[in-house]
Write a protein that holds these residues in place. Structure first.
Motif, PDB file in Angstrom:
ATOM      1  N   ILE A  99     -27.018 -14.083 -17.920  1.00 56.18           N
ATOM      2  CA  ILE A  99     -28.267 -14.831 -18.196  1.00 56.18           C
ATOM      3  C   ILE A  99     -29.382 -13.804 -19.101  1.00 56.18           C
ATOM      4  N   ASN A 100     -29.717 -14.341 -20.169  1.00 55.28           N
ATOM      5  CA  ASN A 100     -30.502 -13.632 -21.002  1.00 55.28           C
ATOM      6  C   ASN A 100     -31.827 -14.088 -20.861  1.00 55.28           C
ATOM      7  N   ASP A 101     -32.844 -13.293 -21.589  1.00 60.13           N
ATOM      8  CA  ASP A 101     -33.924 -13.986 -21.842  1.00 60.13           C
ATOM      9  C   ASP A 101     -34.218 -15.045 -22.401  1.00 60.13           C
ATOM     10  N   GLY A 102     -35.467 -16.166 -22.045  1.00 64.10           N
ATOM     11  CA  GLY A 102     -35.440 -17.177 -23.262  1.00 64.10           C
ATOM     12  C   GLY A 102     -34.272 -18.413 -22.472  1.00 64.10           C
ATOM     13  N   ASN A 103     -33.649 -18.060 -21.084  1.00 67.89           N
ATOM     14  CA  ASN A 103     -32.858 -18.846 -20.804  1.00 67.89           C
ATOM     15  C   ASN A 103     -31.823 -19.134 -21.454  1.00 67.89           C
ATOM     16  N   THR A 156     -34.358 -11.037 -15.468  1.00 60.10           N
ATOM     17  CA  THR A 156     -35.211 -11.648 -14.415  1.00 60.10           C
ATOM     18  C   THR A 156     -36.258 -12.826 -14.715  1.00 60.10           C
ATOM     19  N   GLY A 157     -36.465 -13.695 -14.065  1.00 63.34           N
ATOM     20  CA  GLY A 157     -37.638 -14.724 -14.353  1.00 63.34           C
ATOM     21  C   GLY A 157     -36.746 -15.837 -14.910  1.00 63.34           C
ATOM     22  N   GLN A 158     -35.706 -16.059 -15.031  1.00 64.93           N
ATOM     23  CA  GLN A 158     -35.127 -17.172 -15.742  1.00 64.93           C
ATOM     24  C   GLN A 158     -34.511 -18.144 -14.703  1.00 64.93           C
TER      25      GLN A 158
END
Length: 328
Positions: A99-103, A156-158
């Protein structure tokens, strides 16, 4: 005891003085020796996927990271390797994502980024299936990151892995066979005619092998980390001396495939690795141990089976791909 000591000494010698890759042959590291972009087109539409003999690849996109990470010949980043496999006749793939930034998803083998993103995978699949509408591709898709040493860590935060996956599916209407990507209801094994031109999700696995919701095919509800009822994935091969055990596991599951439920897809991983046995040793052989690939080609040439099921291969050779397809 003497045999174990001799194996330990030989392994230590190989590690101290690294060996070149085993010589390529018809079973190993000669993917370009096969060319079957339309082999499914000649199979009757009423044929169940369970009846097919399908060449596949384990860690399909893993071309970077060195001897202990690479599992496939390198035909280019951004999905170039996948296209080469599809043109050769590969119809089952094993994709692992972070899982990468930007979903979004990036493709990994453990901690190593494979210079490809999930959009690259889907672009290549879409282009191939558009050009070859008689074909289908079976996908095992796995959340790769555990956050542990040797693995990757997700951004994080995805959103959750299934939620992100759903967004990719929604952005490409018509690419996936819909019953296989419906979270709330697993699908029965389809006929080839029902899925031509589509990607069939076999299973959506968590980072330790557990299955997400009811994605994929119902028969794979028990697909976890390693082997299960319809999957042989004895991936732990501690040293080259245990390559023989992996050969036995592959052969025994071939027998299971041929005597088991003909309405179920059987998935046989020929791959394996361990601290003293990198993937290319297991596939091609090392020292006095025959690799799984040449062994498998020999068994298939013996003609004692009626179907192979799905064979998930490391460094497949053109002759091995040709032989698996010939069982259809």
């Amino acid at each position: 005891m003497k045999r174990l000591l001799a194996a330990a000494v030989a392994t230590a010698t190989l590690l101290l003085f690294p060996q070149p890759a085993h010589a390529a042959d018809t079973s190993y590291r000669t993917l370009s020796g096969a060319h079957h972009p339309d082999w499914m087109a000649g199979v009757p539409a009423a044929t169940s996927l369970a009846a097919l003999s399908i060449p596949g690849t384990h860690e399909t996109m893993s071309i970077h990271g060195g001897d202990y990470t690479q599992t496939q010949e390198n035909f280019g980043d951004s999905g170039g390797t996948l296209t080469a496999q599809l043109n050769a006749g590969i119809r089952a793939i094993d994709i692992r994502a972070r899982i990468n930034d930007g979903n979004t998803f990036t493709i990994h083998h453990g901690a190593v980024y494979q210079v490809a993103n999930f959009d690259d995978v889907l672009n290549r699949l879409s282009a191939f299936l558009t050009a070859h509408p008689g074909e289908t591709v079976l996908l095992r898709f796995k959340h790769e990151c555990t956050g542990e040493t040797g693995s990757c860590s997700d951004a994080t935060g995805q959103r959750s892995f299934p939620d992100i996956f759903d967004s990719y599916v929604a952005a490409r209407p018509g690419l996936f066979w819909t019953p296989s990507v419906t979270r709330s209801s697993a699908a029965a094994v389809p006929t080839l005619g029902a899925v031509r031109g589509k990607v069939v999700l076999a299973v959506l696995n968590g980072p330790r092998g557990g299955r997400f919701a009811d994605y994929g095919l119902a028969q794979f509800s028990g697909w976890a980390d390693g082997s299960s009822t319809y999957v042989q994935d004895r991936y732990n091969v501690p040293t080259f001396a245990q390559i023989a055990d992996k050969r036995t596991a592959v052969n025994n599951f071939l027998a299971t495939t041929n005597t088991g439920d003909p309405g179920r897809i059987h998935v046989n991983f020929t791959s394996g690795s361990g601290a003293l046995a990198p993937p290319y040793w297991v596939a091609g052989g090392a020292l006095f141990q025959q690799g799984v690939n040449p062994y498998l080609l020999g068994r298939l040439n013996a003609g004692s089976f009626t179907r192979t099921g799905v064979m998930m291969l490391d460094f497949p050779g053109g002759g091995l791909i040709n032989k698996i397809i010939s069982y259809n």
